[in-house]
Structures are given as C-alpha cells and as structure tokens.
Write a protein that holds these residues in place. Structure first.
Motif, PDB file in Angstrom:
ATOM      1  N   ALA A 149       9.690  58.537 -26.535  1.00 28.02           N
ATOM      2  CA  ALA A 149       9.240  58.580 -28.302  1.00 28.02           C
ATOM      3  C   ALA A 149       9.252  60.207 -28.556  1.00 28.02           C
ATOM      4  O   ALA A 149      10.439  60.264 -29.297  1.00 28.02           O
ATOM      5  CB  ALA A 149       7.703  58.681 -29.024  1.00 28.02           C
ATOM      6  N   LEU A 150       9.119  60.719 -27.583  1.00 32.09           N
ATOM      7  CA  LEU A 150       8.961  61.958 -27.878  1.00 32.09           C
ATOM      8  C   LEU A 150      10.121  62.829 -27.684  1.00 32.09           C
ATOM      9  O   LEU A 150      10.799  63.130 -29.063  1.00 32.09           O
ATOM     10  CB  LEU A 150       8.427  63.215 -27.150  1.00 32.09           C
ATOM     11  N   LEU A 151      11.225  62.231 -26.890  1.00 29.52           N
ATOM     12  CA  LEU A 151      12.435  62.053 -26.627  1.00 29.52           C
ATOM     13  C   LEU A 151      13.165  62.060 -27.500  1.00 29.52           C
ATOM     14  O   LEU A 151      14.209  62.693 -27.862  1.00 29.52           O
ATOM     15  CB  LEU A 151      12.415  61.922 -25.246  1.00 29.52           C
ATOM     16  N   LYS A 152      12.780  61.050 -28.153  1.00 33.22           N
ATOM     17  CA  LYS A 152      14.020  59.926 -29.219  1.00 33.22           C
ATOM     18  C   LYS A 152      13.388  60.584 -30.347  1.00 33.22           C
ATOM     19  O   LYS A 152      14.889  61.164 -31.398  1.00 33.22           O
ATOM     20  CB  LYS A 152      13.818  58.452 -29.242  1.00 33.22           C
ATOM     21  N   ASP A 153      12.359  60.718 -31.064  1.00 38.71           N
ATOM     22  CA  ASP A 153      11.845  61.072 -32.374  1.00 38.71           C
ATOM     23  C   ASP A 153      11.163  62.122 -32.531  1.00 38.71           C
ATOM     24  O   ASP A 153      11.324  62.592 -34.158  1.00 38.71           O
ATOM     25  CB  ASP A 153      11.677  60.069 -32.871  1.00 38.71           C
ATOM     26  N   GLY A 154      11.345  63.101 -31.281  1.00 42.57           N
ATOM     27  CA  GLY A 154      10.432  64.784 -31.529  1.00 42.57           C
ATOM     28  C   GLY A 154       8.977  64.556 -32.206  1.00 42.57           C
ATOM     29  O   GLY A 154       8.455  63.072 -32.927  1.00 42.57           O
ATOM     30  N   VAL A 155       8.040  65.508 -32.291  1.00 40.11           N
ATOM     31  CA  VAL A 155       6.843  65.168 -32.477  1.00 40.11           C
ATOM     32  C   VAL A 155       5.725  65.263 -32.989  1.00 40.11           C
ATOM     33  O   VAL A 155       5.186  64.368 -33.362  1.00 40.11           O
ATOM     34  CB  VAL A 155       6.538  66.722 -31.538  1.00 40.11           C
ATOM     35  N   TRP A 156       6.906  65.026 -34.789  1.00 37.86           N
ATOM     36  CA  TRP A 156       6.491  64.894 -35.966  1.00 37.86           C
ATOM     37  C   TRP A 156       6.370  63.620 -36.035  1.00 37.86           C
ATOM     38  O   TRP A 156       5.858  63.406 -37.071  1.00 37.86           O
ATOM     39  CB  TRP A 156       7.459  66.121 -36.755  1.00 37.86           C
ATOM     40  N   GLU A 157       7.525  63.140 -35.824  1.00 34.40           N
ATOM     41  CA  GLU A 157       7.214  61.215 -36.096  1.00 34.40           C
ATOM     42  C   GLU A 157       6.781  60.769 -34.673  1.00 34.40           C
ATOM     43  O   GLU A 157       6.173  59.361 -35.066  1.00 34.40           O
ATOM     44  CB  GLU A 157       9.237  60.842 -35.239  1.00 34.40           C
ATOM     45  N   LEU A 158       6.012  60.995 -33.707  1.00 33.00           N
ATOM     46  CA  LEU A 158       5.182  60.534 -33.097  1.00 33.00           C
ATOM     47  C   LEU A 158       3.872  59.483 -33.635  1.00 33.00           C
ATOM     48  O   LEU A 158       4.489  58.819 -32.771  1.00 33.00           O
ATOM     49  CB  LEU A 158       4.741  61.915 -31.769  1.00 33.00           C
ATOM     50  N   PRO A 159       3.589  59.931 -34.130  1.00 32.76           N
ATOM     51  CA  PRO A 159       2.706  59.295 -34.717  1.00 32.76           C
ATOM     52  C   PRO A 159       3.054  58.136 -35.100  1.00 32.76           C
ATOM     53  O   PRO A 159       2.312  57.047 -35.459  1.00 32.76           O
ATOM     54  CB  PRO A 159       1.155  60.192 -35.756  1.00 32.76           C
ATOM     55  N   ALA A 216       0.803  71.199 -23.571  1.00 38.12           N
ATOM     56  CA  ALA A 216       1.817  72.048 -23.359  1.00 38.12           C
ATOM     57  C   ALA A 216       2.723  70.943 -23.135  1.00 38.12           C
ATOM     58  O   ALA A 216       4.059  71.172 -23.576  1.00 38.12           O
ATOM     59  CB  ALA A 216       1.528  72.117 -21.902  1.00 38.12           C
ATOM     60  N   LEU A 217       2.715  69.369 -23.419  1.00 43.34           N
ATOM     61  CA  LEU A 217       3.562  69.307 -24.480  1.00 43.34           C
ATOM     62  C   LEU A 217       4.389  68.928 -25.202  1.00 43.34           C
ATOM     63  O   LEU A 217       5.246  68.595 -25.931  1.00 43.34           O
ATOM     64  CB  LEU A 217       3.329  67.445 -23.696  1.00 43.34           C
ATOM     65  N   GLY A 218       3.340  69.139 -26.380  1.00 40.88           N
ATOM     66  CA  GLY A 218       3.334  69.217 -26.972  1.00 40.88           C
ATOM     67  C   GLY A 218       4.441  70.001 -27.750  1.00 40.88           C
ATOM     68  O   GLY A 218       5.232  70.603 -28.402  1.00 40.88           O
ATOM     69  N   GLN A 219       3.985  71.781 -27.042  1.00 39.56           N
ATOM     70  CA  GLN A 219       4.763  72.988 -27.086  1.00 39.56           C
ATOM     71  C   GLN A 219       5.800  72.718 -27.178  1.00 39.56           C
ATOM     72  O   GLN A 219       6.556  73.371 -27.751  1.00 39.56           O
ATOM     73  CB  GLN A 219       4.117  73.601 -26.206  1.00 39.56           C
ATOM     74  N   ALA A 220       6.343  72.398 -26.048  1.00 37.96           N
ATOM     75  CA  ALA A 220       7.490  72.201 -25.046  1.00 37.96           C
ATOM     76  C   ALA A 220       8.453  70.992 -26.460  1.00 37.96           C
ATOM     77  O   ALA A 220       9.836  71.755 -26.012  1.00 37.96           O
ATOM     78  CB  ALA A 220       7.672  71.052 -24.112  1.00 37.96           C
ATOM     79  N   ALA A 221       7.953  69.958 -27.000  1.00 32.12           N
ATOM     80  CA  ALA A 221       8.123  69.725 -27.726  1.00 32.12           C
ATOM     81  C   ALA A 221       8.788  69.875 -29.002  1.00 32.12           C
ATOM     82  O   ALA A 221       9.760  70.174 -29.700  1.00 32.12           O
ATOM     83  CB  ALA A 221       7.575  68.019 -28.405  1.00 32.12           C
ATOM     84  N   VAL A 222       8.388  71.495 -29.770  1.00 27.19           N
ATOM     85  CA  VAL A 222       9.306  71.735 -30.701  1.00 27.19           C
ATOM     86  C   VAL A 222       9.889  72.312 -30.424  1.00 27.19           C
ATOM     87  O   VAL A 222      10.508  72.829 -31.074  1.00 27.19           O
ATOM     88  CB  VAL A 222       7.583  72.814 -31.066  1.00 27.19           C
ATOM     89  N   TYR A 223       9.789  72.883 -29.053  1.00 29.69           N
ATOM     90  CA  TYR A 223      11.462  74.181 -28.561  1.00 29.69           C
ATOM     91  C   TYR A 223      12.652  73.190 -29.046  1.00 29.69           C
ATOM     92  O   TYR A 223      13.638  73.603 -28.170  1.00 29.69           O
ATOM     93  CB  TYR A 223      10.908  74.613 -27.161  1.00 29.69           C
ATOM     94  N   THR A 224      11.971  71.917 -28.534  1.00 27.54           N
ATOM     95  CA  THR A 224      13.556  71.476 -28.291  1.00 27.54           C
ATOM     96  C   THR A 224      14.280  71.108 -29.260  1.00 27.54           C
ATOM     97  O   THR A 224      14.081  71.279 -30.606  1.00 27.54           O
ATOM     98  CB  THR A 224      13.136  69.437 -28.026  1.00 27.54           C
ATOM     99  N   GLU A 225      15.647  70.675 -29.483  1.00 27.59           N
ATOM    100  CA  GLU A 225      16.315  71.679 -30.326  1.00 27.59           C
ATOM    101  C   GLU A 225      16.632  71.138 -31.440  1.00 27.59           C
ATOM    102  O   GLU A 225      16.423  71.078 -32.333  1.00 27.59           O
ATOM    103  CB  GLU A 225      18.186  72.097 -29.782  1.00 27.59           C
ATOM    104  N   GLU A 226      17.032  69.355 -31.128  1.00 25.66           N
ATOM    105  CA  GLU A 226      16.755  68.628 -31.943  1.00 25.66           C
ATOM    106  C   GLU A 226      16.699  68.172 -33.308  1.00 25.66           C
ATOM    107  O   GLU A 226      16.256  68.281 -34.355  1.00 25.66           O
ATOM    108  CB  GLU A 226      17.819  67.379 -31.742  1.00 25.66           C
ATOM    109  N   SER A 269      13.501  70.735 -33.298  1.00 25.01           N
ATOM    110  CA  SER A 269      11.814  71.355 -33.796  1.00 25.01           C
ATOM    111  C   SER A 269      11.952  71.638 -34.922  1.00 25.01           C
ATOM    112  O   SER A 269      11.074  72.328 -35.481  1.00 25.01           O
ATOM    113  CB  SER A 269      13.396  72.910 -33.237  1.00 25.01           C
ATOM    114  N   LYS A 270      13.351  71.083 -36.316  1.00 26.92           N
ATOM    115  CA  LYS A 270      12.517  71.249 -37.748  1.00 26.92           C
ATOM    116  C   LYS A 270      11.242  70.505 -37.952  1.00 26.92           C
ATOM    117  O   LYS A 270      11.412  69.372 -37.817  1.00 26.92           O
ATOM    118  CB  LYS A 270      13.582  71.205 -38.830  1.00 26.92           C
ATOM    119  N   PRO A 271      10.488  71.454 -37.953  1.00 26.29           N
ATOM    120  CA  PRO A 271       8.644  71.323 -38.430  1.00 26.29           C
ATOM    121  C   PRO A 271       8.548  71.208 -39.840  1.00 26.29           C
ATOM    122  O   PRO A 271       9.102  71.586 -41.235  1.00 26.29           O
ATOM    123  CB  PRO A 271       7.542  72.220 -38.170  1.00 26.29           C
TER     124      PRO A 271
END
Ligand code: ATP
Length: 636
Positions: free
Chosen positions: A241-251, A196-206, A208-210
């Motif tokens: 890190a999720l809030l700052k840089d988004g999920v795609w940058e997480l690793p 759910a955390l991963g999915q929620a992060a995809v929705y965040t506006e800034e 969201s672009k994978p």
C-alpha cells in the motif's frame, strides 16, 4: 547528526536498477547499525537503506523489511524457521570443511554461532564460485526452510542453510546465522524500523506531498505507519500500500482485518481507589475482575473458521481446541463473525472455581487433542472488537459490551462475561476488589465506558487502569524484567547462579537498563531451572544496548531472552542502576528494593518488559503516596 535530507539514494546503489538487491547491502547496513548507539543515527541508516531500495528495486522492499525486522512472515501466520543449534553447527561444519567438534569449541569461546560462521568463511573449493547472495534468494530460502516438514526435514533444512553459507562472503555468514536464530539483536527494535519506513515513504518522489494540514511530515508519517501496524501487523500489505498509494493514504488502505490479530489494549497501574476516582472524575467507568490467565483474541470468520491468538499475536489455536468448541457452541446463531478479547483461565468445573495461573501453564502448547485435556479452561470475555462484518474498535466500551452480551450465551465454567460493577463509591469499589481477590483474581481493571472509551490497539492506555490487591503493601504492581547477567553462586549455590542482574526496557532509546540484583526468594528447583535455561544464553560481553552502570560487574552476561515478573518492596533513586535515568533524575537511575521472583512470563518478549517510563511513573506514584522514603539509598 541531522536528518539526511540531501542524501541521494542513487549515489549508493551498487547494483543495476530493478535487479535484485544484494544481501551484502543489507548486511553492511546491519554492521553500521551495530557500531552506533544513537537512536537518530540508527533511524537514519535504516531510513536510507529503505529509500535506496525503494529508489532502485522497490520489488525487494517487502523482503528487506521482513529481514530487517528479523521475521519471515507476520507472527499470526505461525511460520517458523524451526532450526536448532545442531542443524546450524552441521551446516557450518560442512560448508567450511571443518568438524562439528571444532565448531562447538569455537562456539564456546565466542558465545555466538554467527561470529563462528564469520570467522570460518567457506573454505570449500568449488569449480565455479556461487553467485552473490541476493535478498530475494535469502528470503526465499528462509521460507523453504520454514516449510520443510516430516521425515528428513532437519537434513533438508541443514542443506538449505549450507547452500546459503557456501555462497556467503564478508559479514554475510554472521547475519545469516543470527537471522536464522532470530537473534539479530544489533540494537534496534521494530519501532525504529516502523519510524524509518514512514520517513522513507515521505521521501519517495511520487507521493512526497503531504496534505497541507501536516506540519511535520516525517514525524507524522512515522506515527501513521506505527498506528497502521498496530491494527494490521502485516508488512506485505503495508509495504504494497505504501508503494502504491503513499504514506498519507495508508490509513485508508490498510485497516483492521479479521484474521489478522490487532495488538491488545493494555492498562496502566494505579496505587489505589482514590487515584482512580481522581483520574476518572466526571466520567462513566466500570470495574471488572482482572483474571489471571492467558490473554486471547479469538477470531471467528464468516467461513466458520476459528483462530486463537496470544498476546504476542502468535497462533495458539492448536493449544485450545476446547475453547474453539466452546465459542462456536455458545455464540448466538445470528452471529456470523466476531473478534473476541478475553482471558483464558484454568477452571475447576466441579468446584466451580478459578484455578491459579500456574495450573494453566501445565497445559501442552501444541496440537492438543480434546480427549487429552486435563486442565479445563473457562473463557472470561471482556471485549468485542468485530461483529458480523463490522469493526467495533471506534465504538465506545458501553456499546461494544452490549454487543458482547447479546452475541453469546454464558455457560458456567465454559464461557462467562467478566464480572463487573459500576460504582464511584470508594468503599464499594474496595469491597468489589476484595471479592475479586476471593474469587482468585489478581485485582480489578477499571475502564472508561462512554467518553474516551474506544479500543486502542497496542496501547497501554490511561482509559484502562489496573488495581491489584497488594497496592497498599508495596508498589502497586509487579514489574516484568529481563535477566541480562548473573553472579556465580557460592556455598550451597555452587553450580547455579547465585543472583541475577535484571533490566527494564527503554522504548525511546531501545536499550535495556539495569534495575536491580535479584537473589533471594528463589526455590531451589526454580533457581536450577532458570540457571539451566540461561546458561545457553551466555554471551562474552554485554551488548552495546545494555546500560548497566560502571560498578556492576556480573560474572556472566546473557542475551536478553526471558521476562520475569518481579515484586518489590519499593523503588528508590540509585546512583548505580540505570533504569529510567534522565526521567526522574538527570544522572541517577531507579532501583528496586527487596525484589522477588513471582514467575516467568513466556508470553512476553524482552522488548515488552516494563518500560523505563512505567518505572518512573511507579516511582513518582510511590513518592506521591509516601512523600518521603530513603531517596539516595543504595540497595545493593
Ligand atoms: P500483568 O502482568 O498485570 O498481566 P500485563 O502487562 O500483561 O500485566 P496489563 O495491561 O497490566 O498487562 O493487564 C492487562 C492484562 O490483564 C491483559 O493483557 C489480560 O491478559 C489480563 N486481564 C484479565 N482480566 C481482564 C479484563 N477484565 N480486562 C482486560 N484485561 C484483563
């Protein structure tokens, strides 16, 4: 239900933007989850909860995530609430203007102090109604409770609990108590939260672009968060890190960090040497003794500090001061930092032999002084994950092992490398297995050395195969199962339970599935011990996430709390039991024939019990081997 792509988080925000999230918001989400049993719907609810918080008050995402995981800090920090039922009962009595006796009677009836709290509601008259609880406040108070120590700490803890209960309304008292008891158990586990955390992060506006190569962003984001959590199980770091840089940058932002234990790599069961040779055709592999002790991940940091973590990432340093001394003494001087994966095994230094696991389990758990140690321990080292500032997880085992061998000196009975051999000859491996058994080991672990041989955190990997001694006689491996119910004993067993209902854990549906009754093979004192321990875990009715089969009606149900290692003669398809239902047969489950208890596994949480998938794999392997058997038998 489909994913709520059109859900608008702002439509459910019932507090002012950037102001603290009300605790009731989280509790109502818990109530909704409790009513559901479908995995997708539950994931949606958690995802929407997190999206709403991100939208309105991102600052509160860390406490929301921790409370949703029923934690207050990462496991390795060792911060525990340390509250017994007695303090909760006192706090409840005082907050509700009732006597402790009344609370205790109701507790007996309802079997859940949370429900007692909900039914009691505060009846204290106050000049001014306390402010509504916020998530921040609850989280902060939980931390205060955990940090109280020394004289009067129980009294202080009780007062903190009381302050929360006095301000609690609606369903809040229920969840305050369950969170405090770390018994949230509303039918979802950490894997759902991570998804759910991963999915929620995809929705965040800034963010969201994978990246263009990603086809299914929601699935991919969930995978990323789970993987990152397996190398860095720390929500503070992951959420920021999720809030700052988004999920795609997480690793890139959250990587393996010394001082934070990674989930241990695990092995898959096999049925024999020929299966191993089939699986590892054309790849280089090594066979190591499988020692029977306690898994440990030892972190030695640049500043000289040493921490020992259990298989569950709990800090175990205080239990093994002798191991701290041994590794510090036996590392080479050129080694300034390391993370070692090893097994700690009870050892008789005079006779130079390994002692059984049961001897190790007699050691005290906390604050052990070197002078008090009666059971010596030898470190059997088998992997090195980090050396002198460099992570080695991505290196193959051959290289990791070379580093291991050159970084430490062996000393018999204190620190030894796991005994290993390299061979692909059936007879030689068989002889090596016999030698391992003679040396009091459980069997062998066979590991790829070169190809597909990186360290895979938290994974039961096909690149580590275990081979146990009794694979010929029965089902290849023991199972780790959870007692979820029991039947009263009769005759000689009056006063204790006569048999228990065991379950495995289905990771996909996050449910416990019944697998067998177990009643034979218990020594009297073991039966007494288990009955006493489980009596305090009785609940009035089975949880929604217990799948048992209609004809199974134990006299009592338990909160899933213990894991038992069990051996059995074989596995059989069952129309009654529900283990692995839908995997091997669409309607029938799998059950165990002639199960017997080997030991309790205090190092495993119920959700780490044998999975339905493993049960199905074992059944298939057995079928493959015998290609017959009494399928459709009922073993009851
Ligand atoms: P088991 O009940 O057999 O210990 P498990 O679920 O705890 O099973 P497995 O993956 O089946 O874990 O077996 C791996 C465990 O075996 C490790 O967690 C570790 O504690 C132990 N072990 C002993 N010797 C070794 C070794 N040489 N390499 C890896 N693990 C080993």
């Amino acid at each position: 239900k489909k994913k709520p792509a059109s859900f608008d988080p702002s439509s459910v925000v019932c507090w002012e933007k950037d102001k603290p999230v009300p605790f009731l918001f989280l509790c109502l989400a818990f109530d909704m989850i409790n009513e559901e049993s479908g995995r997708i719907v539950i994931t949606d609810i958690v995802c929407n909860l997190l999206r709403t918080v991100i939208h309105a008050t991102p600052e509160d995402l860390v406490p929301v995530v921790y409370l949703s995981a029923n934690r207050i800090a990462p496991a390795h920090e060792g911060l525990e609430l340390g509250i017994g039922d007695a303090s909760i009962i006192k706090a409840l009595a005082e907050a509700c203007g009732r006597t402790e006796q009344q609370i205790k009677i109701q507790y007996k009836e309802k079997g859940d102090l949370g429900l007692v709290a909900k039914a009691s509601r505060s009846s204290q008259s106050m000049m001014r109604k306390p402010d509504a609880l916020t998530i921040r406040k609850v989280f902060k108070t939980f931390h205060l409770i955990a940090k109280e120590s020394g004289k009067d700490s129980q009294e202080k803890k009780k007062n903190h609990i009381k302050s929360l209960l006095v301000a609690a309304t609606d369903c809040e008292p229920l969840y305050i108590i369950r969170l405090l008891q770390t018994k949230l158990r509303i039918g979802y586990a950490e894997q759902t939260l991570l998804t759910a955390l991963g999915q929620a992060a995809v929705y965040t506006e800034e963010h969201s672009k994978p990246p263009p190569e990603i086809q299914s962003p929601f699935e991919e984001a969930a995978k990323i968060v789970k993987k990152v959590y397996s190398v860095l199980p720390d929500y503070d770091k992951i959420v920021s890190a999720l809030l700052k840089d988004g999920v795609w940058e997480l690793p890139k932002k959250c990587d393996f960090t010394p001082g934070v234990p990674v989930g241990p790599m695990l092995s898959k069961a096999t049925k024999g040497v020929s299966e191993i040779l089939n699986k590892f055709q054309d790849v280089e592999f090594t066979c190591e003794y499988k020692y029977d002790g306690e898994r440990a991940q030892i972190h030695f940091l640049e500043n000289g500090s040493v921490e020992i973590y259990s298989r569950n990432a709990e800090r175990n340093t205080g239990k093994f001061p002798d191991v701290v001394t041994a590794v510090s003494r036996l590392k080479k001087t050129s080694v300034t930092s390391f993370i070692l994966d090893c097994e700690l095994v009870a050892y008789d230094r005079t006779k130079q032999r390994i002692l059984p696991f049961q001897v190790l389990s007699t050691r005290a758990r906390k604050n052990v002084a070197l002078s008090d140690i009666k059971v010596d321990v030898c470190v059997f080292a088998f992997d090195l994950l980090y050396l002198n500032g460099q992570a080695l997880l991505q290196e193959n085992l051959k290289i990791r092992r070379e580093h291991l061998y050159t970084s430490f000196d062996e000393e018999s009975g204190f620190f030894q490398f796991a005994t290993s051999t390299t061979s692909n000859d059936v007879e030689e491996i068989q002889k090596f297995l016999d030698k391992a058994i003679d040396a009091s080991c459980e069997g062998l672990i066979i590991k790829t050395l070169h190809e597909d041989a990186t360290y895979e955190p938290s994974k039961r990997s096909l690149n580590w195969l275990k081979l146990k001694k009794d694979y010929m006689e029965n089902i290849g491996d023991s199972l780790d199962l959870v007692p979820i119910g029991a039947f009263h004993g009769r005759g000689k067993r009056t006063g204790v339970y006569g048999a228990f209902l065991l379950a495995c854990y289905d990771n996909d549906n996050e449910e416990f599935q019944s697998i067998c009754k177990i009643g034979t093979g218990f020594k009297e004192e073991v039966l007494e011990e288990r009955s006493t321990s489980l009596r305090s875990k009785v609940i009035p009715k089975p949880k929604a996430y217990y799948k048992c089969g209609e004809s199974i009606n134990p006299d009592v149900w338990f909160d899933a709390s213990e894991v038992w290692e069990v051996k059995a003669a074989d596995l059989t398809i069952s129309p009654v039991y529900r283990a692995a239902v839908g995997i091997v047969d669409s309607n029938k489950g799998i059950s165990l024939r002639f199960p017997r208890l080997v030991r309790v596994r205090p190092d495993k949480a119920p959700e780490q019990a044998s999975s339905s998938e493993q049960v199905a794999e074992m059944y298939n392997a057995q079928k493959h081997n015998h290609n017959d058997k009494q399928d459709d038998n009922e073993d009851d």
